[in-house]
Design a protein around this motif. Structure first.
Motif, short mmCIF file in Angstrom:
data_model
loop_
_atom_site.label_atom_id
_atom_site.label_comp_id
_atom_site.label_asym_id
_atom_site.label_seq_id
_atom_site.Cartn_x
_atom_site.Cartn_y
_atom_site.Cartn_z
N PRO A 84 6.66 4.83 5.52
CA PRO A 84 5.83 5.55 4.70
C PRO A 84 6.54 6.02 3.30
O PRO A 84 7.79 6.53 3.47
N LEU A 85 5.91 5.52 2.21
CA LEU A 85 6.83 6.04 0.94
C LEU A 85 6.78 7.51 0.93
O LEU A 85 8.02 7.77 0.23
N ASP A 86 6.26 8.35 1.31
CA ASP A 86 6.35 9.82 1.18
C ASP A 86 7.16 10.22 2.27
O ASP A 86 7.59 11.37 1.89
N GLN A 87 7.81 9.54 3.02
CA GLN A 87 9.02 9.91 3.94
C GLN A 87 10.16 9.24 3.66
O GLN A 87 11.28 9.68 4.11
N VAL A 88 10.19 8.67 2.33
CA VAL A 88 11.76 8.10 1.95
C VAL A 88 12.20 9.18 0.98
O VAL A 88 11.72 9.57 -0.18
N ALA A 94 6.81 2.80 -7.52
CA ALA A 94 6.51 3.69 -6.93
C ALA A 94 7.49 4.79 -6.24
O ALA A 94 7.06 6.08 -6.16
N LEU A 95 8.72 4.41 -6.27
CA LEU A 95 9.76 5.18 -5.90
C LEU A 95 9.81 6.34 -7.02
O LEU A 95 10.24 7.55 -6.88
N ARG A 135 0.89 -1.09 -0.06
CA ARG A 135 -0.23 0.11 0.01
C ARG A 135 0.83 1.18 0.06
O ARG A 135 1.68 1.35 -0.90
N GLY A 136 0.83 2.07 1.13
CA GLY A 136 1.82 3.16 1.14
C GLY A 136 2.85 3.23 1.78
O GLY A 136 3.54 4.20 2.27
#
Length: 303
Positions: free
Chosen positions: A34-38, A57-58, A18-19
Motif C-alpha cells: 500500500p502506498l500509504d505504508q511506504v 504518487a510517491l 490504484r493505491g
C-alpha cells in the motif's frame, strides 16, 4: 507499519496500481505494498525502471525515493514540490531565523546526540561518564566542537579500537552507510512534511548538500544505527546482507521516549521537524527531542 522498500536486483519494474506500489519482473508481479505504508524507496540496483505515475504518487505523499551509489551512499533523492499547506511561510521563517535561535537549536541537537551516545555505551557495559561531562560543556552553536570530541571517545568503545569511520569504506562502514541512508530518508520525509526546505540547514552548510537540514535533525538518532550495526557484525559479520538491511530498515519503527509517551522513531522525527518549524515561526526555540532511551530500548534493536 511503514516500510522501507529496498531495490537491490536489476530487472525490476515499479508502478502504481490504484493505491499500491507494485514490483514486477519479466512482466510478472512479484510484490505490492500500500502506498500509504511506504516510508521510503531505496534504489541500489542499476537496472530498475519506474512508471511516472508511481513517482508522482510517491512525491505527492512526501515519500522520498533515494538513489544510491557505491557503498550504499545516497547520490540523489526525489523531493516533493509541496510538502505542507504553510510551506511558503515556513520556508521564509526558516531562511530569516535569528542566528541565536539557530545556534541554540544546534546546541540542543548535539546535547541530545551525546546523551544517546552515552546511553548506548552504558547498554553495552562501557564507561559513559566522559560523555555526560562533555554534554554539559556544549555551548550555543557548539563553538567548542564538543560533538567531534565526543565522537573520538565514542567510536573506539562502540566499534573497537581499530575502527575508523570512512564513508567510502566497506565492511562496518558500508553497514553504517546503509543504516544512515535509511535514517536520512526518514528524516527527509519529516522535513518535507513540516514544510521546511531541506537545503537550509542549521549546522551542515556544504554548498553541495541539498539535504543539510535532514543531516542536522538525524544526528541524535545515529547511535541507534550504530548499535544495530554492532549487533549485526557480532551475529553475522560485516557483509551488507538482506537480513542486515532488514534489521536496519526496521529502525524507523523503534519505540522511543518522547515527552510522556513512547512513539515510533519515524513519528519522533516528524514531531521534531514540526517543532523546529514552529520555532522558526514563533522565534522561540522549543524542540521535541527524544528522551534518553532505556536499556530495554537498545535490547529491542537486537531482538
Amino acid at each position: 507499519m511503514d516500510q522501507i522498500i529496498d531495490l537491490t536486483q536489476d530487472g525490476r519494474h515499479l508502478a502504481r496500481d490504484r493505491g499500491f506500489l507494485t514490483v514486477s519482473e519479466g512482466g510478472k508481479r512479484i510484490a505490492r505494498v500500500p502506498l500509504d505504508q511506504v516510508a521510503a524507496v531505496l534504489a541500489h540496483a542499476h537496472g530498475i525502471t519506474w512508471s511516472n505515475a508511481l513517482l508522482a504518487a510517491l512525491a505527492e505523499q512526501g515519500t522520498p525515493v533515494v538513489i544510491c551509489g557505491s557503498n550504499h551512499r545516497p547520490t540523489g533523492l526525489l523531493w516533493p514540490m509541496e510538502g505542507h499547506h504553510q510551506q511558503g511561510a515556513r520556508i521564509r521563517a526558516q531562511w530569516s531565523a535569528p542566528v541565536p535561535l539557530v545556534k541554540g537549536a544546534w546546541k540542543a541537537i548535539v546535547i541530545a546526540k551525546i546523551g544517546i551516545q552515552a546511553a548506548s555505551l552504558e547498554a553495552i557495559g562501557q564507561s559513559s561518564a566522559p560523555l555526560h561531562m562533555m554534554a554539559r560543556r556544549v555551548r550555543s552553536g557548539d563553538t567548542g566542537n564538543i560533538e567531534a570530541q565526543a565522537a573520538r571517545f565514542y567510536w573506539p568503545l562502540m566499534m573497537g579500537p581499530d575502527f575508523r569511520r570512512n564513508t567510502d569504506g566497506g565492511g562496518i562502514n558500508a553497514l553504517l552507510n546503509y543504516g544512515y541512508t535509511v535514517l536520512r530518508a526518514a528524516t527527509a520525509r519529516a522535513v518535507a512534511g513540516a514544510g521546511l526546505h531541506p537545503a537550509i540547514g542549521i549546522f551542515h552548510a556544504n554548498r553541495g548538500n541539498a539535504f543539510a537540514l535532514a543531516d542536522d535533525l538525524m544526528e541524535p538518532f545515529r547511535p541507534f544505527v550504530d548499535m544495530t550495526v554492532r549487533e549485526i557484525v557480532r551475529r553475522e559479520g560485516t557483509d551488507v546482507t538482506p537480513s542486515a538491511k532488514a534489521a536496519l530498515a526496521r529502525l524507523i519503527a523503534l519505540d522511543l521516549p518522547l515527552a510522556d509517551e513512547t512513539t515510533p522513531l519515524a513519528t519522533v522525527l516528524g514531531r521534531l521537524a514540526s517543532s523546529l518549524a514552529r520555532s522558526f515561526e514563533t522565534r522561540r526555540l522549543a524542540l521535541a527531542l527524544p528522551g534518553l532511551p532505556s536499556v530495554d530500548t537498545f535490547r529491542a534493536l537486537v531482538s
